[in-house]
Design an enzyme around this catalytic site. Structure first.
Site, PDB file in Angstrom:
ATOM      1  N   LYS A  76     -59.374  22.302 115.763  1.00 53.95           N
ATOM      2  CA  LYS A  76     -59.914  23.207 116.792  1.00 53.95           C
ATOM      3  C   LYS A  76     -58.809  24.002 117.504  1.00 53.95           C
ATOM      4  O   LYS A  76     -58.886  25.214 117.627  1.00 53.95           O
ATOM      5  CB  LYS A  76     -60.732  22.425 117.833  1.00 53.95           C
ATOM      6  N   ARG A  89     -68.496  18.210 125.111  1.00 49.77           N
ATOM      7  CA  ARG A  89     -68.260  17.017 124.290  1.00 49.77           C
ATOM      8  C   ARG A  89     -69.453  16.059 124.310  1.00 49.77           C
ATOM      9  O   ARG A  89     -69.481  15.111 123.538  1.00 49.77           O
ATOM     10  CB  ARG A  89     -67.084  16.217 124.862  1.00 49.77           C
ATOM     11  N   ARG A 104     -49.425  14.668 113.722  1.00 50.40           N
ATOM     12  CA  ARG A 104     -49.371  15.770 114.695  1.00 50.40           C
ATOM     13  C   ARG A 104     -48.220  15.571 115.678  1.00 50.40           C
ATOM     14  O   ARG A 104     -47.969  14.480 116.168  1.00 50.40           O
ATOM     15  CB  ARG A 104     -50.691  15.843 115.463  1.00 50.40           C
ATOM     16  N   ARG A 148     -48.585  12.971 120.874  1.00 50.87           N
ATOM     17  CA  ARG A 148     -49.469  12.795 122.018  1.00 50.87           C
ATOM     18  C   ARG A 148     -49.748  11.311 122.203  1.00 50.87           C
ATOM     19  O   ARG A 148     -49.957  10.607 121.223  1.00 50.87           O
ATOM     20  CB  ARG A 148     -50.795  13.532 121.737  1.00 50.87           C
ATOM     21  N   ARG A 151     -61.218   7.515 119.433  1.00 49.06           N
ATOM     22  CA  ARG A 151     -61.635   8.907 119.651  1.00 49.06           C
ATOM     23  C   ARG A 151     -62.637   9.353 118.578  1.00 49.06           C
ATOM     24  O   ARG A 151     -63.572  10.098 118.856  1.00 49.06           O
ATOM     25  CB  ARG A 151     -60.410   9.824 119.678  1.00 49.06           C
TER      26      ARG A 151
END
Ligand code: AMP
Length: 216
Positions: free
Chosen positions: A16, A91, A130, A163, A174
């Site tokens: 996203k 969400r 990431r 992160r 998540r």
């Protein structure tokens, strides 16, 4: 001309943020990421940041009321004819309903919801690799989108880091949260006839081009 918005919907790791970054460079949209806003609030040590942090570090969702409040505050400070690309918002069904109600009050238009679709193994590989810039928030991947110099942001020269919620246990939570709370939005927007599905497991340029095409 009033406010307009599109939503990028998808599991964590669906791309996203990356796709929104690419698309807003070609189209006249403002990238609006609630995750980035919350991370910034945590960095600044604001009351919102302090409240949000306890949920985010565990990979849980921040309460709906808090989210809708910060989103609408930001929109009401923006220009009247602004076009927003929501990334990571809404969400939950409750957030989607609250957003609808706030948009009706402002005569704002939600024109498109684009579902970025990716298989779970791709998502896991993306999230574990990431790396994000501590200064500007730009996103990289150790294999898929490597920075020119390892550990250094191409955009601003800042340090790249993982992160805190990209650790494996938190990632799994998540993904669970996505399936339990966010996936319901797919049916919600499909029934309104504004949902488009895009295969986001392809190279980013292809996905971004398809998304940009849907906004024309
Ligand atoms: P993201 O950067 O979109 O992956 O968001 C990171 C984290 O911020 C999420 O795991 C949530 O804890 C929180 N968050 C971001 N957007 C929302 C939202 N719309 N509703 C609730 N929590 C959110």
């Amino acid at each position: 001309m009033g406010i307009q918005a599109v939503i990028l919907l998808g599991a964590p790791g669906a791309g996203k943020g990356t796709i929104a970054d690419d698309v807003v460079r070609q189209a006249d949209y403002i990238h609006f990421s609630t995750g980035d806003m919350l991370r910034e609030a945590i960095k600044q040590g604001t009351p919102v940041g302090k409240q949000a942090e306890q949920y985010m570090t565990k990979g849980n969702l921040v309460p709906d009321k808090l989210i809708i409040e910060i989103v609408m505050q930001r929109i009401d400070r923006g220009a009247d004819g602004a076009k927003y690309m929501f990334d990571g918002f809404p969400r939950t069904l409750e957030q989607a309903r609250l957003l609808d109600a706030e948009f009706v009050k402002r005569k704002a238009v939600l024109s498109r919801v684009i579902l970025l679709d990716v298989p779970k193994d791709v998502v896991l590989q993306r999230l574990t690799g990431r790396r994000v810039c501590r200064n500007c928030g730009a996103s990289f991947h150790i294999h898929n989108i490597p920075p020119q110099k390892s550990g250094i942001c191409d955009r601003c020269g800042g340090p790249l880091e993982q992160r805190p919620d990209d650790m494996e246990a938190t990632i799994l939570n998540r993904l669970e949260v996505f399936h339990q709370q966010t996936a319901a939005l797919i049916a919600y927007y499909k029934s309104r006839g504004i949902l488009a599905r895009v295969d986001s497991s392809r190279p980013r340029e292809q996905t971004a081009a398809e998304v940009a095409g849907l906004l024309k």
